[in-house]
Write an enzyme that holds these catalytic residues in place. Structure first.
Site, PDB file in Angstrom:
ATOM      1  N   CYS A  12       0.838  -1.206   0.000  1.00 31.31           N
ATOM      2  CA  CYS A  12       0.000   0.000   0.000  1.00 31.31           C
ATOM      3  C   CYS A  12       0.872   1.256   0.000  1.00 31.31           C
ATOM      4  CB  CYS A  12      -0.903  -0.041   1.246  1.00 31.31           C
ATOM      5  SG  CYS A  12      -1.734   1.497   1.590  1.00 31.31           S
ATOM      6  N   CYS A  15       0.794   3.167   3.307  1.00 28.76           N
ATOM      7  CA  CYS A  15       1.569   2.465   4.339  1.00 28.76           C
ATOM      8  C   CYS A  15       3.066   2.709   4.138  1.00 28.76           C
ATOM      9  CB  CYS A  15       1.254   0.965   4.323  1.00 28.76           C
ATOM     10  SG  CYS A  15      -0.329   0.549   5.090  1.00 28.76           S
ATOM     11  N   ASN A  93     -13.348   9.626  -1.132  1.00 26.65           N
ATOM     12  CA  ASN A  93     -13.728   8.867  -2.318  1.00 26.65           C
ATOM     13  C   ASN A  93     -13.798   7.399  -1.912  1.00 26.65           C
ATOM     14  OD1 ASN A  93     -13.655  11.171  -3.970  1.00 26.65           O
ATOM     15  ND2 ASN A  93     -11.452  10.985  -4.204  1.00 26.65           N
ATOM     16  N   HIS A 106      -8.596   7.554   3.747  1.00 25.02           N
ATOM     17  CA  HIS A 106      -8.061   8.921   3.800  1.00 25.02           C
ATOM     18  C   HIS A 106      -9.161   9.938   3.582  1.00 25.02           C
ATOM     19  CE1 HIS A 106      -7.676   7.498  -0.366  1.00 25.02           C
ATOM     20  NE2 HIS A 106      -7.849   8.749  -0.748  1.00 25.02           N
TER      21      HIS A 106
HETATM   22  P1  5GP Z   1      -8.259   9.009  -3.816  1.00 28.33           P
HETATM   23  O1  5GP Z   1      -8.545   9.201  -5.278  1.00 28.33           O
HETATM   24  O2  5GP Z   1      -7.858   7.581  -3.506  1.00 28.33           O
HETATM   25  O3  5GP Z   1      -9.333   9.533  -2.938  1.00 28.33           O
HETATM   26  O4  5GP Z   1      -7.026   9.937  -3.495  1.00 28.33           O
HETATM   27  C1  5GP Z   1      -5.693   9.545  -3.554  1.00 28.33           C
HETATM   28  C2  5GP Z   1      -4.888  10.822  -3.538  1.00 28.33           C
HETATM   29  O5  5GP Z   1      -3.525  10.478  -3.325  1.00 28.33           O
HETATM   30  C3  5GP Z   1      -4.939  11.601  -4.872  1.00 28.33           C
HETATM   31  O6  5GP Z   1      -5.474  12.897  -4.642  1.00 28.33           O
HETATM   32  C4  5GP Z   1      -3.486  11.642  -5.325  1.00 28.33           C
HETATM   33  O7  5GP Z   1      -3.133  12.893  -5.894  1.00 28.33           O
HETATM   34  C5  5GP Z   1      -2.715  11.364  -4.047  1.00 28.33           C
HETATM   35  N1  5GP Z   1      -1.446  10.690  -4.259  1.00 28.33           N
HETATM   36  C6  5GP Z   1      -1.203   9.645  -5.102  1.00 28.33           C
HETATM   37  N2  5GP Z   1       0.079   9.251  -5.008  1.00 28.33           N
HETATM   38  C7  5GP Z   1       0.664  10.055  -4.070  1.00 28.33           C
HETATM   39  C8  5GP Z   1       1.993  10.126  -3.528  1.00 28.33           C
HETATM   40  O8  5GP Z   1       2.885   9.365  -3.863  1.00 28.33           O
HETATM   41  N3  5GP Z   1       2.207  11.097  -2.593  1.00 28.33           N
HETATM   42  C9  5GP Z   1       1.232  11.955  -2.183  1.00 28.33           C
HETATM   43  N4  5GP Z   1       1.579  12.863  -1.274  1.00 28.33           N
HETATM   44  N5  5GP Z   1      -0.018  11.902  -2.666  1.00 28.33           N
HETATM   45  C10 5GP Z   1      -0.300  10.966  -3.596  1.00 28.33           C
HETATM   46 ZN    ZN Z   2      -2.148   1.175   3.809  1.00 29.84          ZN
END
Ligand code: 5GP
Ligand code: ZN
Length: 118
Positions: A12, A15, A93, A106
């Site tokens: 993950c 993680c 989301n 998150h």
């Molecule tokens: P989800 O779409 O799952 O709600 O949001 C995941 C979020 O993680 C996205 O807004 C994306 O920009 C962010 N994200 C993806 N990879 C990384 C990363 O390696 N570092 C950080 N800081 N954010 C990330």
């Molecule tokens: Zn995790």
């Protein structure tokens, strides 16, 4: 108390951020939660609040155990960044249709500007 490897999923992304295997711009950390900047910000302030235990998302029954700590952290961080009074948006989301990309619970905190109406 669970050992770290029982609490985390080695595949993950978040993680790995918890374990500092992948760098992130940390904003806040305590025993149960971590807050860092989203790598692709969708507002002038875009933070991610996560539990330090791997929970796959809001539909995971274990997410209920984490919610008090997450709520408390959201209040501390919005206070610290002086956005508590001006306002902010929380987004979760969930699943495919909700476009959840990372399967680790998150909350997105979006702030720093007047956001578009949903
Ligand atoms: P989800 O779409 O799952 O709600 O949001 C995941 C979020 O993680 C996205 O807004 C994306 O920009 C962010 N994200 C993806 N990879 C990384 C990363 O390696 N570092 C950080 N800081 N954010 C990330
Ligand atoms: Zn995790």
């Amino acid at each position: 108390m669970l050992e770290e490897d029982e609490m985390l999923d080695q595949d993950c992304l978040f993680c790995k951020i918890i374990q500092k295997k992948i760098p992130a711009e940390l904003v806040f950390e305590d025993d149960q939660t971590l807050v860092f900047k989203d790598i692709y910000p969708k507002a002038s302030i875009h933070l991610l609040v996560i539990p330090k235990k791997h929970v796959s998302g809001v539909t995971d029954p274990h997410s209920l155990v984490e919610i008090n700590a997450i709520w408390s952290t959201i209040n501390k961080v919005t206070e610290k960044l002086a956005i508590k009074d001006k306002g902010f948006r929380l987004v979760i989301n969930s699943g495919h249709d909700g476009r959840q990309e990372v399967n680790h619970l998150h909350f997105h905190i979006l702030a720093g500007e007047r956001l578009k109406v949903l």
